[in-house]
Design an enzyme around this catalytic site. Structure first.
Site, short mmCIF file in Angstrom:
data_model
loop_
_atom_site.label_atom_id
_atom_site.label_comp_id
_atom_site.label_asym_id
_atom_site.label_seq_id
_atom_site.Cartn_x
_atom_site.Cartn_y
_atom_site.Cartn_z
N GLU A 132 -16.77 -8.39 3.07
CA GLU A 132 -16.44 -7.62 2.42
C GLU A 132 -16.57 -6.50 2.55
O GLU A 132 -17.36 -5.51 1.73
CB GLU A 132 -17.02 -7.55 0.44
CG GLU A 132 -16.47 -7.41 -0.08
CD GLU A 132 -16.77 -7.89 -2.21
OE1 GLU A 132 -16.46 -7.02 -2.37
OE2 GLU A 132 -17.27 -9.00 -1.52
N LYS A 182 -13.07 -10.86 3.13
CA LYS A 182 -12.77 -9.99 0.92
C LYS A 182 -12.64 -8.79 0.98
O LYS A 182 -13.32 -7.84 1.13
CB LYS A 182 -14.39 -10.54 0.57
CG LYS A 182 -13.69 -10.57 -1.02
CD LYS A 182 -15.05 -11.32 -1.38
CE LYS A 182 -14.36 -10.64 -3.23
NZ LYS A 182 -15.80 -10.86 -4.15
#
Length: 340
Positions: free
Chosen positions: A178, A220
């Site tokens: 992420e 992500k």
């Protein structure tokens, strides 16, 4: 490390119409959420709230995975079933947040670096024993219209994300990678696209250097969107166009899925943006969701910590999961928000 198992887990999380519930709020973060409904953030209230989410009827149709916080992974439902087991029985894969949060990057004013690599190999082994099959690490990229982030901050965060991902795969755990370019601030969409592009380019070079298997990860990222304080608002189609253009250029086709963070968007906007991207056509990767606030805010507003509101709160949660499942196929429409 079993490569086939990593690929299987990653694929199952982003199967048709499915995405991720990010229920990995740290205690300070969930306290803020509970403060908004005037509920004390005790361990029992946190457990009750997570149980409300995890036992909602029908959510397994739209959730492939749930990211848990350390405390939550060790908690159980009121009948004594560990949450990881409860989710697994429903066909929802349990995951775990493993980073220790972002801190100021020394000597680089305005930049941040995520901590938590020390002891991570041992923690991953324990989390796997507790039932986690995937993990999450969030790199926080501060952004302004001019000189933040620094090039060094991008490299430092990419390096940390790659080290984390390699350790996860070594342990047989799928890493969610992420790199979040924050949507706070006055920057416009063009600036967000430039920074997001640089971050993704550096990130995949680092992942490759660390021998991370792209087929066994999920990405992500943020969407390419103007900052909250920007005077030029971006419309839904502009966000979809810029985001998909950026991803096509920098994300290898070997990656099985991209699970967007909502990043402070409203529940409706996050769903609308995901829908617009999926309505534009097919991609080499699944375009899905890994939403926290965008799935949970409407639930909290109904629940208010009261047992008498649990059934209605669960219906609201199911509907948000369902709408995002439809957005995965480009079949969502804002008029559905008011449908019974």
């Amino acid at each position: 490390m079993n490569v086939d198992e990593l690929k299987s887990v990653a694929g199952a999380i982003v199967a048709q119409q499915k995405g991720i519930l990010a229920a990995d709020e740290s205690n300070p973060t969930i306290k803020k959420r509970f403060d908004s409904i005037k509920l004390e953030s005790t361990e029992e209230n946190r457990r009750r709230y997570r149980e409300l989410l995890f036992t909602a009827e029908g959510i397994e149709r739209y959730l492939g995975g749930v990211i848990l916080f350390d405390e939550t992974l060790r908690q159980s439902s009121r009948d004594g079933t560990p949450f990881a087991e409860l989710l697994s029985r429903r066909g929802i894969i349990p995951g775990i947040k493993v980073d220790k949060g972002a801190k100021a990057l020394a000597m680089y004013s305005g930049d941040q670096i995520t901590e938590g690599l020390d002891g991570l190999r041992e923690r991953l082994a324990e989390y796997k024993q507790l039932g986690a099959k995937f993990a999450k690490w969030r790199g926080v990229i501060q952004i302004d219209q001019h000189d933040i982030p620094s090039a060094y901050a991008l490299h430092a965060n990419a390096h940390a994300l790659a080290r984390y991902a390699a350790l996860c795969q070594e342990a047989g755990i799928v890493p969610i990678v992420e790199p979040e370019v924050l949507m706070d601030g006055p920057h416009d969409m063009d600036r967000c696209e430039v920074v997001t592009s640089h971050m993704l380019e550096i990130l995949f070079a680092e992942l490759d250097a660390h021998r991370v298997i792209f087929e066994g990860i999920l990405l992500k990222p943020n969407m390419v969107i103007a900052g909250m304080k920007c005077t030029h608002e971006s419309n839904v189609q502009q966000v979809a166009d810029a985001t998909t253009r950026c991803l096509r250029r920098y994300v290898p086709s070997a990656v099985p899925g991209i699970v967007f963070l909502s990043g402070g968007q409203s529940a409706e906007d996050a769903t609308d943006h995901l829908n617009a991207m999926n309505a534009m056509g097919s991609y080499p990767w699944q375009l899905s969701f890994s939403y926290g606030r965008a799935l949970q805010a409407p639930v909290l507003n109904v629940w208010h910590g009261k047992e008498s509101n649990v059934a209605m709160a669960q219906k609201v949660f199911f509907k948000r999961c369902q709408l995002n499942g439809l957005a995965r196929e480009g079949k969502y429409n804002r008029t559905m928000e008011t449908d019974k």
